[in-house]
Design an enzyme around this catalytic site. Structure first.
Site, PDB file in Angstrom:
ATOM      1  N   ASP A  97     -67.910  67.837  94.728  1.00 51.22           N
ATOM      2  CA  ASP A  97     -68.778  68.440  93.727  1.00 51.22           C
ATOM      3  C   ASP A  97     -70.179  68.648  94.297  1.00 51.22           C
ATOM      4  O   ASP A  97     -70.758  69.718  94.178  1.00 51.22           O
ATOM      5  CB  ASP A  97     -68.835  67.597  92.444  1.00 51.22           C
ATOM      6  CG  ASP A  97     -69.189  66.126  92.696  1.00 51.22           C
ATOM      7  OD1 ASP A  97     -69.282  65.685  93.867  1.00 51.22           O
ATOM      8  OD2 ASP A  97     -69.362  65.388  91.695  1.00 51.22           O
ATOM      9  N   ASP A 100     -75.286  64.850  98.355  1.00 46.59           N
ATOM     10  CA  ASP A 100     -76.642  64.375  98.080  1.00 46.59           C
ATOM     11  C   ASP A 100     -77.158  63.691  99.348  1.00 46.59           C
ATOM     12  O   ASP A 100     -77.545  64.370 100.288  1.00 46.59           O
ATOM     13  CB  ASP A 100     -76.564  63.452  96.864  1.00 46.59           C
ATOM     14  CG  ASP A 100     -77.915  63.016  96.344  1.00 46.59           C
ATOM     15  OD1 ASP A 100     -78.835  63.837  96.319  1.00 46.59           O
ATOM     16  OD2 ASP A 100     -78.045  61.843  95.954  1.00 46.59           O
ATOM     17  N   PHE A 149     -81.440  66.345  89.497  1.00 48.40           N
ATOM     18  CA  PHE A 149     -80.154  65.772  89.104  1.00 48.40           C
ATOM     19  C   PHE A 149     -79.444  66.745  88.180  1.00 48.40           C
ATOM     20  O   PHE A 149     -79.982  67.144  87.154  1.00 48.40           O
ATOM     21  CB  PHE A 149     -80.346  64.415  88.427  1.00 48.40           C
ATOM     22  CG  PHE A 149     -79.079  63.603  88.443  1.00 48.40           C
ATOM     23  CD1 PHE A 149     -78.745  62.849  89.558  1.00 48.40           C
ATOM     24  CD2 PHE A 149     -78.206  63.636  87.360  1.00 48.40           C
ATOM     25  CE1 PHE A 149     -77.559  62.124  89.591  1.00 48.40           C
ATOM     26  CE2 PHE A 149     -77.022  62.913  87.387  1.00 48.40           C
ATOM     27  CZ  PHE A 149     -76.693  62.153  88.501  1.00 48.40           C
TER      28      PHE A 149
HETATM   29  P1  IMP Z   1     -74.099  60.932  98.189  1.00 51.96           P
HETATM   30  O1  IMP Z   1     -73.205  59.889  98.759  1.00 51.96           O
HETATM   31  O2  IMP Z   1     -75.509  60.449  98.016  1.00 51.96           O
HETATM   32  O3  IMP Z   1     -74.027  62.259  98.927  1.00 51.96           O
HETATM   33  O4  IMP Z   1     -73.654  61.178  96.716  1.00 51.96           O
HETATM   34  C1  IMP Z   1     -72.527  61.851  96.438  1.00 51.96           C
HETATM   35  C2  IMP Z   1     -72.084  61.565  95.021  1.00 51.96           C
HETATM   36  O5  IMP Z   1     -73.171  61.170  94.170  1.00 51.96           O
HETATM   37  C3  IMP Z   1     -71.538  62.820  94.429  1.00 51.96           C
HETATM   38  O6  IMP Z   1     -70.175  62.984  94.735  1.00 51.96           O
HETATM   39  C4  IMP Z   1     -71.823  62.617  92.967  1.00 51.96           C
HETATM   40  O7  IMP Z   1     -70.792  61.872  92.359  1.00 51.96           O
HETATM   41  C5  IMP Z   1     -73.095  61.811  92.929  1.00 51.96           C
HETATM   42  N1  IMP Z   1     -74.283  62.668  92.748  1.00 51.96           N
HETATM   43  C6  IMP Z   1     -75.254  62.952  93.636  1.00 51.96           C
HETATM   44  N2  IMP Z   1     -76.180  63.785  93.129  1.00 51.96           N
HETATM   45  C7  IMP Z   1     -75.751  64.059  91.877  1.00 51.96           C
HETATM   46  C8  IMP Z   1     -76.271  64.901  90.826  1.00 51.96           C
HETATM   47  O8  IMP Z   1     -77.307  65.585  90.923  1.00 51.96           O
HETATM   48  N3  IMP Z   1     -75.544  64.921  89.691  1.00 51.96           N
HETATM   49  C9  IMP Z   1     -74.392  64.211  89.515  1.00 51.96           C
HETATM   50  N4  IMP Z   1     -73.871  63.437  90.466  1.00 51.96           N
HETATM   51  C10 IMP Z   1     -74.555  63.354  91.639  1.00 51.96           C
END
Ligand code: IMP
Ligand code: MG
Length: 173
Positions: A97, A100, A149
Site C-alpha cells: 500500500d 514510508d 499520513f
Molecule cells: P514503513 O515500514 O515505515 O515503510 O511502513 C510501512 C507500513 O506503515 C505501511 O505498510 C503502512 O501499513 C504503514 N504506514 C506508513 N505510512 C502510512 C500512512 O500514511 N498511512 C497509513 N499507513 C501508513
C-alpha cells in the site's frame, strides 16, 4: 484527527493509475507467470484491482508484517503471515500500500530473497520518499506524496478507514 474534506487521491485517479501500473507490470513480464505477494492488510484493495488488470498469469498469495503503531513506525518488523506458495525460482512481485521508512519492505525483501526467488520487484501504490531510512525503493510507484499520513483504499489509522474508496489525508483537529 479528522479526514481531509476532499480526497488527496480520488477513486478515478486511483483507478487510472492502477491501470497504468498493470500495463507496466504486464509489459515487463511478457512471459509470466508472476507470484504476487500482497502485503496484508493495507494492500488488499490495490492488489485486488491490480491483479485483475494484469495480462500475465498470476499466483496470488499474502504476506503480513507488523511494524506500525498509530502514526509512528516502530524499529522492528515481525512476520505474522508467511505465503504458502513456493517462492523458489518464481518471479515475485511484492504489492504494498505505502512505502514510508521502508523498514517493512526491507524486512520482507530480506525474507523473500532468502527463499531463492528468480526475481523480486516491489510495486507500491503510494510512496513517501522523504521518510525513507533504508535504501529500499519500489520498481513501480503509483503516487509520490509528501510527508503526510494518508488513509483509505486499504490504508488505516489504528484499523479505521480501510473501507474508504478514495485516499484522504488524516489531519490534526
Ligand atoms: P514503513 O515500514 O515505515 O515503510 O511502513 C510501512 C507500513 O506503515 C505501511 O505498510 C503502512 O501499513 C504503514 N504506514 C506508513 N505510512 C502510512 C500512512 O500514511 N498511512 C497509513 N499507513 C501508513
Ligand atoms: Mg498499517
Amino acid at each position: 484527527m479528522k479526514l481531509s474534506g476532499q480526497p488527496l487521491l480520488s477513486e478515478e485517479a486511483i483507478a487510472r493509475r492502477v491501470h497504468e501500473l498493470a500495463e507496466a507490470v504486464s509489459g515487463d513480464h511478457p512471459e509470466g507467470p508472476l507470484l504476487v505477494l500482497a502485503v496484508l492488510k493495507g494492500s488488499v484493495h490495490f492488489a485486488s484491482d491490480l491483479v485483475r488488470q494484469l495480462s500475465v498469469p498470476v499466483t496470488l498469495d499474502f504476506i503480513r508484517a507488523k511494524s506500525y503503531q498509530g502514526t509512528h513506525s516502530g524499529g522492528s518488523v515481525e512476520l505474522l503471515v508467511k505465503p504458502t506458495a513456493p517462492i523458489r525460482d518464481q518471479q515475485v512481485l511484492v504489492v504494498e500500500d505505502i512505502l514510508d521508512t521502508g523498514r517493512t519492505a526491507a524486512a520482507l525483501v530480506d525474507w523473500i530473497e532468502a527463499q531463492g526467488p528468480a526475481g523480486l520487484k516491489i510495486c507500491t501504490l503510494v510512496d513517501k520518499p522523504s521518510r525513507r531510512v533504508t535504501d529500499i525503493r519500489a520498481d513501480y510507484v503509483g503516487f509520490d506524496i509528501k510527508d503526510q499520513f494518508v488513509v483509505g483504499y486499504g490504508m488505516d489509522y489504528d484499523e479505521q478507514y480501510r473501507e474508504l474508496p478514495a485516499i484522504y489525508v488524516l489531519e490534526r483537529e
